[in-house]
Design a protein around this motif. Sequence first.
Motif, mmCIF file in Angstrom:
data_model
loop_
_atom_site.group_PDB
_atom_site.id
_atom_site.type_symbol
_atom_site.label_atom_id
_atom_site.label_comp_id
_atom_site.label_asym_id
_atom_site.label_seq_id
_atom_site.Cartn_x
_atom_site.Cartn_y
_atom_site.Cartn_z
ATOM 1 N N ASP A 91 0.813 -1.213 0.000
ATOM 2 C CA ASP A 91 0.000 0.000 0.000
ATOM 3 C C ASP A 91 0.850 1.269 0.000
ATOM 4 O OD1 ASP A 91 0.960 -0.493 2.559
ATOM 5 O OD2 ASP A 91 -0.877 0.129 3.572
ATOM 6 N N ASP A 92 2.021 1.237 0.618
ATOM 7 C CA ASP A 92 2.898 2.408 0.711
ATOM 8 C C ASP A 92 4.337 1.976 0.458
ATOM 9 O OD1 ASP A 92 4.490 4.602 1.477
ATOM 10 O OD2 ASP A 92 3.104 5.185 3.077
ATOM 11 N N ALA A 93 4.761 2.059 -0.795
ATOM 12 C CA ALA A 93 6.088 1.579 -1.194
ATOM 13 C C ALA A 93 7.200 2.312 -0.456
ATOM 14 C CB ALA A 93 6.270 1.711 -2.704
ATOM 15 N N ASP A 94 7.052 3.608 -0.224
ATOM 16 C CA ASP A 94 8.097 4.370 0.461
ATOM 17 C C ASP A 94 8.284 3.895 1.904
ATOM 18 O OD1 ASP A 94 9.022 6.331 -1.567
ATOM 19 O OD2 ASP A 94 6.931 6.973 -1.495
ATOM 20 N N GLU A 95 7.195 3.581 2.571
ATOM 21 C CA GLU A 95 7.276 3.088 3.951
ATOM 22 C C GLU A 95 7.993 1.734 3.992
ATOM 23 O OE1 GLU A 95 4.205 1.184 7.164
ATOM 24 O OE2 GLU A 95 3.544 3.022 6.157
ATOM 25 N N PRO A 107 20.081 -0.924 -1.527
ATOM 26 C CA PRO A 107 19.360 -0.532 -2.746
ATOM 27 C C PRO A 107 20.048 -1.086 -3.999
ATOM 28 C CG PRO A 107 19.822 1.383 -1.355
ATOM 29 C CD PRO A 107 20.585 0.226 -0.778
ATOM 30 N N VAL A 108 19.246 -1.602 -4.910
ATOM 31 C CA VAL A 108 19.731 -2.098 -6.197
ATOM 32 C C VAL A 108 19.212 -1.194 -7.306
ATOM 33 C CG1 VAL A 108 19.620 -4.038 -7.827
ATOM 34 C CG2 VAL A 108 19.856 -4.481 -5.379
ATOM 35 N N MET A 109 17.952 -0.797 -7.202
ATOM 36 C CA MET A 109 17.301 0.138 -8.127
ATOM 37 C C MET A 109 16.560 1.140 -7.249
ATOM 38 S SD MET A 109 14.384 -0.777 -10.921
ATOM 39 C CE MET A 109 13.441 0.503 -11.723
ATOM 40 N N PRO A 110 16.861 2.428 -7.375
ATOM 41 C CA PRO A 110 16.246 3.398 -6.464
ATOM 42 C C PRO A 110 14.725 3.442 -6.571
ATOM 43 C CG PRO A 110 17.595 4.509 -8.132
ATOM 44 C CD PRO A 110 17.718 3.045 -8.369
ATOM 45 N N MET A 111 14.099 3.743 -5.459
ATOM 46 C CA MET A 111 12.648 3.916 -5.431
ATOM 47 C C MET A 111 12.300 5.149 -6.250
ATOM 48 S SD MET A 111 9.643 2.933 -4.381
ATOM 49 C CE MET A 111 10.080 1.609 -3.268
ATOM 50 N N ALA A 112 11.369 5.003 -7.194
ATOM 51 C CA ALA A 112 10.973 6.124 -8.051
ATOM 52 C C ALA A 112 9.598 5.848 -8.650
ATOM 53 C CB ALA A 112 12.001 6.322 -9.169
ATOM 54 N N ASP A 113 8.943 6.910 -9.106
ATOM 55 C CA ASP A 113 7.690 6.764 -9.847
ATOM 56 C C ASP A 113 8.011 6.136 -11.203
ATOM 57 O OD1 ASP A 113 6.530 8.079 -7.719
ATOM 58 O OD2 ASP A 113 6.175 9.949 -8.808
ATOM 59 N N GLN A 114 7.233 5.125 -11.587
ATOM 60 C CA GLN A 114 7.472 4.412 -12.840
ATOM 61 C C GLN A 114 6.348 4.676 -13.836
ATOM 62 O OE1 GLN A 114 10.361 2.971 -13.261
ATOM 63 N NE2 GLN A 114 10.982 3.200 -11.125
ATOM 64 N N PHE A 115 6.648 4.468 -15.108
ATOM 65 C CA PHE A 115 5.698 4.764 -16.181
ATOM 66 C C PHE A 115 4.420 3.935 -16.092
ATOM 67 C CE2 PHE A 115 8.187 1.282 -17.913
ATOM 68 C CZ PHE A 115 7.240 0.499 -18.548
ATOM 69 N N TRP A 116 4.470 2.762 -15.437
ATOM 70 C CA TRP A 116 3.286 1.914 -15.351
ATOM 71 C C TRP A 116 2.366 2.294 -14.198
ATOM 72 C CZ3 TRP A 116 8.232 -0.169 -14.525
ATOM 73 C CH2 TRP A 116 8.531 -0.546 -13.227
ATOM 74 N N GLY A 117 2.748 3.343 -13.434
ATOM 75 C CA GLY A 117 1.860 3.857 -12.400
ATOM 76 C C GLY A 117 2.186 3.443 -10.981
ATOM 77 N N ASP A 118 3.296 2.777 -10.775
ATOM 78 C CA ASP A 118 3.710 2.389 -9.427
ATOM 79 C C ASP A 118 4.914 3.192 -8.974
ATOM 80 O OD1 ASP A 118 1.883 0.434 -8.709
ATOM 81 O OD2 ASP A 118 3.216 -1.258 -9.103
#
Length: 139
Positions: A91-95, A107-118
């Motif tokens: 429900d809360d990816a950042d948390e 971290p392997v791939m930084p948390m970010a907004d993605q084109f598919w909406g997640d």
Amino acid sequence: MSDDPATQGPSSGVTPHLTIPGRGGEAAIAFYSRAFGAKELHRHMAEDGERLMHAHLLINGSSVMINDEFPEYSGEQNIEPRGVTLHLQVDDADEWWARALLADAVPVMPMADQFWGDRYGKVRDPFGHCWSIGGPIKG
């Protein structure tokens, strides 16, 4: 069948079963509890009393099995996880991301907004397993 997950076997479908390098199974249970809120349902030690034969965890509503490596059964020693990413849709990816990093995930791939909406990113746990974390973009 009971609705209590502590009395049930693995969830239906595919259940990941992670072999933890060496004798890291008990440390893995502690890590997954801190990082991903895992609930331990069962734990069975080997006859030697030192190695984790089997543990059943519930992470984000899904079963995950873990065990220490047993070279005498697999023929492999000092295994290195590769080629698989376990995905957590939350429900809360950042948390979830922050909690994983506080528990020493890398971290392997930084948390970010993605084109598919997640909101999406990837971490590696201290045992070499890769986890992706995704959830809806807030806002």
